[in-house]
Design a protein around this motif. Structure first.
Motif, PDB file in Angstrom:
ATOM      1  N   MET A   1       0.715  -1.050  -0.087  1.00  0.00           N
ATOM      2  CA  MET A   1      -0.046  -0.356  -0.328  1.00  0.00           C
ATOM      3  C   MET A   1       0.888   1.364   0.048  1.00  0.00           C
ATOM      4  N   PHE A  15      -5.244  -2.182   8.169  1.00  0.00           N
ATOM      5  CA  PHE A  15      -4.306  -2.635   6.970  1.00  0.00           C
ATOM      6  C   PHE A  15      -3.589  -4.161   7.484  1.00  0.00           C
ATOM      7  N   GLN A  19      -5.236  -7.474   6.031  1.00  0.00           N
ATOM      8  CA  GLN A  19      -4.068  -8.623   5.910  1.00  0.00           C
ATOM      9  C   GLN A  19      -4.084 -10.199   6.986  1.00  0.00           C
ATOM     10  N   SER A  22      -5.637 -11.509   4.094  1.00  0.00           N
ATOM     11  CA  SER A  22      -5.536 -12.372   3.183  1.00  0.00           C
ATOM     12  C   SER A  22      -4.622 -13.587   2.935  1.00  0.00           C
ATOM     13  N   ASP A 125      -0.944  -9.703   0.429  1.00  0.00           N
ATOM     14  CA  ASP A 125      -1.836  -9.140  -1.128  1.00  0.00           C
ATOM     15  C   ASP A 125      -1.146  -7.427  -1.013  1.00  0.00           C
ATOM     16  N   GLY A 126      -1.067  -7.021   0.474  1.00  0.00           N
ATOM     17  CA  GLY A 126      -0.708  -5.592   0.316  1.00  0.00           C
ATOM     18  C   GLY A 126       1.180  -5.766   0.271  1.00  0.00           C
ATOM     19  N   HIS A 127       1.681  -6.256  -0.093  1.00  0.00           N
ATOM     20  CA  HIS A 127       2.750  -5.952  -0.703  1.00  0.00           C
ATOM     21  C   HIS A 127       3.068  -5.735  -2.768  1.00  0.00           C
TER      22      HIS A 127
END
Length: 188
Positions: A1, A15, A19, A22, A125-127
């Motif tokens: 993000m 967040f 995560q 995820s 997923d947030g990477h």
């Protein structure tokens, strides 16, 4: 993000919450545990001497178990109370290139043996990248205490793909910063 300003504590918690639900973003889970690293990724290996002797190893092991490598000045662990165990989700905040990033990884394995302490974590997923990194402290038979990083990664987010050389430079900077943080933690 990617963010234009430092994330608020509420944004970090939101967040982290997302995560934790995820999944990992790569199929080669545990690929840094041993054997050849998977093809199709950039591979990184770094090794640095922290000192000598059993006391040094005990300090290095404690530093690894308490995430001291993330005390770099530009990388901050947002989950400092996370347990050193498989399945734990870690979030780091990174200040770079005039903006901020929140990055999430999940611990996919730990090693806690007499002469080796390590953990591997993988991207969520947030990477912006996908892959895995292993952090290790090792007490060698000759009495040396080593800090080692082993990773495989490739861009996942379009901005990471476009900025490939910049991303690789940031990864090298992170490795140097992790090493410096471990040296400070171990040697004062």
């Amino acid at each position: 993000m990617f963010l234009l300003r430092r994330p608020t504590p509420a944004a970090v918690q939101a967040f982290l919450h997302a995560q934790r639900r995820s999944g990992l973003t790569y199929p080669e889970v545990g690929g840094t545990r041993g054997g050849p690293l998977p093809a199709g990724y950039a591979h990184d290996r770094h090794r640095a001497l922290l000192g000598h002797g059993a006391d040094c190893y005990a300090r290095a092991r404690d530093a690894l178990n308490s995430w001291q490598m993330f005390r770099t000045g530009w990388i901050t662990l947002c989950t400092p109370d996370a347990a050193f165990r498989e399945g734990e989700t870690l979030v780091v905040q990174v200040a770079h290139l005039g903006f901020w990033s929140l990055i999430a990884d999940r611990v996919v394995y730990t090693v806690d043996e007499e002469r080796v302490c390590a953990f591997g974590y993988g991207t969520l997923d947030g990477h912006a990248e996908q892959g895995e990194e292993r952090f290790t402290v090792r007490f060698a038979p000759g009495g040396e205490v080593w800090f080692e990083l082993l990773a495989f990664s490739r861009p996942r987010h379009p901005l990471a793909r476009l900025g490939g050389p910049v991303v690789r430079a940031l990864q090298r900077r992170a490795a140097r910063s992790y090493t410096a943080a471990m040296r400070r933690a171990v040697n004062g």
